[in-house]
Design an enzyme around this catalytic site. Structure first.
Site, PDB file in Angstrom:
ATOM      1  N   HIS A  30     119.559 155.257 -45.603  1.00  0.00           N
ATOM      2  CA  HIS A  30     120.843 155.114 -44.910  1.00  0.00           C
ATOM      3  C   HIS A  30     120.789 155.673 -43.491  1.00  0.00           C
ATOM      4  O   HIS A  30     121.719 155.452 -42.709  1.00  0.00           O
ATOM      5  CB  HIS A  30     121.960 155.769 -45.717  1.00  0.00           C
TER       6      HIS A  30
ATOM      7  N   SER B 218     120.505 164.510 -43.589  1.00  0.00           N
ATOM      8  CA  SER B 218     119.925 163.415 -44.373  1.00  0.00           C
ATOM      9  C   SER B 218     118.532 163.074 -43.864  1.00  0.00           C
ATOM     10  O   SER B 218     118.323 162.851 -42.675  1.00  0.00           O
ATOM     11  CB  SER B 218     120.818 162.179 -44.300  1.00  0.00           C
TER      12      SER B 218
ATOM     13  N   ASP C 197     117.185 155.116 -51.756  1.00  0.00           N
ATOM     14  CA  ASP C 197     117.607 155.684 -50.473  1.00  0.00           C
ATOM     15  C   ASP C 197     116.451 156.371 -49.742  1.00  0.00           C
ATOM     16  O   ASP C 197     116.591 157.453 -49.181  1.00  0.00           O
ATOM     17  CB  ASP C 197     118.752 156.680 -50.676  1.00  0.00           C
TER      18      ASP C 197
END
Length: 508
Positions: free
Chosen positions: A254, A369, A289
């Site tokens: 993402h 992230s 992911d």
């Protein structure tokens, strides 16, 4: 005598007097309008007066002058000095010779030199009544005298040595006295200050033994980068970890998905020393992911993987990344849970993301992230991926993809650019009963691994291999722990009975 008019007619003769040169007209007869009797009574002459002036025999009352003022008033308000009057008497002549051509005034037979006071004087242009002041002469500026320069003052023998020495002594004395006064005023100005105070400090520096947080951060941060993407409609910042000397960087899918979907976006990696390098997407795995990008750099610092299966709840972990666009941020915490299935919505409507997560209380925020989660040795045991919060910030619940799964998927993306996962080819939902819970089968597609093994709709799967299944997310992560083509034992409940079925997994 008659005159001819311009139109040829002869005008009526007018009586007059001809003096031979000019003809003069006689005055017209006096016409007196009738007088109103009331006006005549109010404004007429008194009785017995025929002309403009009264007769001699009219008694005129004597004018009585006022009595002389008292002497006190004369003394207080009378004229002081010689007694000269402001009014000039008739026949006054100014000093000098008067002009003899001026006609005498009507009250005296003596001429007057001032034509402005003579009623019979002609109108002439003369000098102004007020005389002009003579022009002021410019003041003469006094030229300054010669000045002595410093060399002339010291070496020109223009000043006596004794005077020069006295001048220097006086200057030193004035400066010394002024400095002493200022020092005294400064000491007495604030009684709370003390210029003699010296604060104590620790002689030896802080110890940072091997394995401390500062030691781990110093070794790990050079291998963690900030990933930036900017495009016409997208922009953002994430984190990544250098996992190979060829410039391969592991991160979350993402983080790079907006740049991969927008052709105008430019992806770049920023190292801790400020080096910026353009990045290209090597491969993506939206289901877990994870993604890999590549940069062209020389001799980057590589972070080695640890064995995430060795982690235990309570172990110390450190999160490194760029939360809230603050690069090189290090936070410390512990492992608060293991094998925590996490399911999140896919990027831009893609498939759901499900992975086996390490739960930690190390502060993780947006921007972390793709960053590193390392153990007490500085080995990579997880990729920070998400947080669970109701406020938008870290509240002690952060999740990282396990290092073993990240290593497996990252290596496959570098080798082939894509990843295939083991799958049972079955649709399930989470269910729970009073005595058990699991993943209930909703649909069994034909030709899949579940159909081939005999799994039926309505079965509740409670275990895959050695791992318990309590919900649909745990079923997905439990299946992905195995390889494609591997046969695993599945424990399920069917109509109140427990069954064990061997299933040969296929590719998704």
């Amino acid at each position: 005598m008659s005159q001819q008019s311009p139109n040829g007619q002869t005008p009526t003769p007018v009586s007059g007097v001809d003096d031979g040169e000019h003809r003069r007209l006689r005055p017209r007869p006096l016409v007196q309008p009738p007088v109103d009797p009331s006006y005549a009574t109010a404004f007429g002459r008194p009785t017995g007066v025929d002309g403009a002036f009264a007769t001699r025999d009219v008694q005129v009352p004597q004018v009585q002058s006022a009595p002389p003022p008292p002497e006190s008033l004369v003394t207080a308000f009378g004229r002081q000095g010689s007694g000269e009057l402001l009014q000039r008497p008739p026949g006054y002549q100014p000093s000098g010779n008067p002009d003899q051509d001026v006609d005498p005034v009507f009250w005296d037979g003596k001429p007057v030199a001032d034509p402005w006071r003579d009623p019979a004087a002609g109108a002439v242009i003369g000098p102004p009544a007020v005389g002009e002041d003579p022009p002021d002469e410019p003041e003469k500026k006094q030229e300054p005298g010669p000045q002595l320069s410093v060399p002339e003052l010291l070496f020109g023998r223009r000043v006596k040595p004794t005077a020069l020495a006295l001048l220097m002594v006086a200057a030193l004395l004035v400066g010394s006295v002024g400095g002493l006064i200022g020092w005294l005023i400064g000491r007495a100005g604030n009684p709370l200050t003390d210029s003699t105070v010296t604060l104590a400090e620790v002689a030896e520096g802080k110890e940072r033994p091997a394995g401390s947080v500062s030691d781990i951060a110093k070794r790990v941060t050079p291998s963690v980068v900030s990933i930036e993407f900017k495009g016409a409609n997208v922009a953002g910042v994430g984190s990544g970890v250098v996992i190979d000397g060829g410039g391969y960087i592991l991160t979350n899918d993402h983080v790079v998905a907006p740049a991969a979907q927008d052709s105008s976006a430019k992806l770049s990696a920023v190292f801790t020393d400020g080096t910026r390098a353009a990045a290209r997407v090597v491969g993506r795995d939206p289901k877990t992911d994870l993604a890999v990008i590549k940069v062209e750099v020389t001799n980057p610092t590589v972070l080695q993987f640890g064995n995430s299966d060795e982690l235990q709840v309570g172990d110390t972990v450190i999160a490194v990344g760029s939360p809230l666009q603050l690069s090189n941020t290090v936070t410390e915490g512990i492992v608060s849970a293991l094998h925590r299935p996490v399911t999140a919505a896919g990027e831009n409507g893609g498939p759901q993301v499900t992975y086996d997560a390490i739960q930690t209380d190390a502060a993780i925020n947006p921007g972390n992230s793709g960053g590193a989660l390392v153990d007490s040795r500085g080995a990579l045991v997880g990729i920070n991926s998400s947080i669970r919060t109701e406020t938008g910030g870290s509240v002690g619940l952060g999740f990282a993809i396990s290092g073993n799964q990240a290593r497996k998927i990252g290596q496959e993306l570098i080798r082939s650019g894509s990843v295939k996962h083991a799958d049972m080819n079955v649709n399930v939902k989470s269910v729970s009963a009073e005595t058990s819970e699991g993943a209930q089968v909703q649909n069994v597609p034909a030709g899949g691994a579940a159909a081939a093994a005999g799994i039926q709709e309505g079965d509740v799967i409670t275990k895959i291999g050695d791992r318990m299944v309590r919900n649909a997310a745990e079923l997905v992560v439990a299946v992905r722990e195995h390889e494609i083509g591997e046969t695993v034992q599945v424990v399920l409940a069917r109509q109140g009975r427990e069954l064990k079925i061997d299933v040969t997994l296929k590719s998704d």
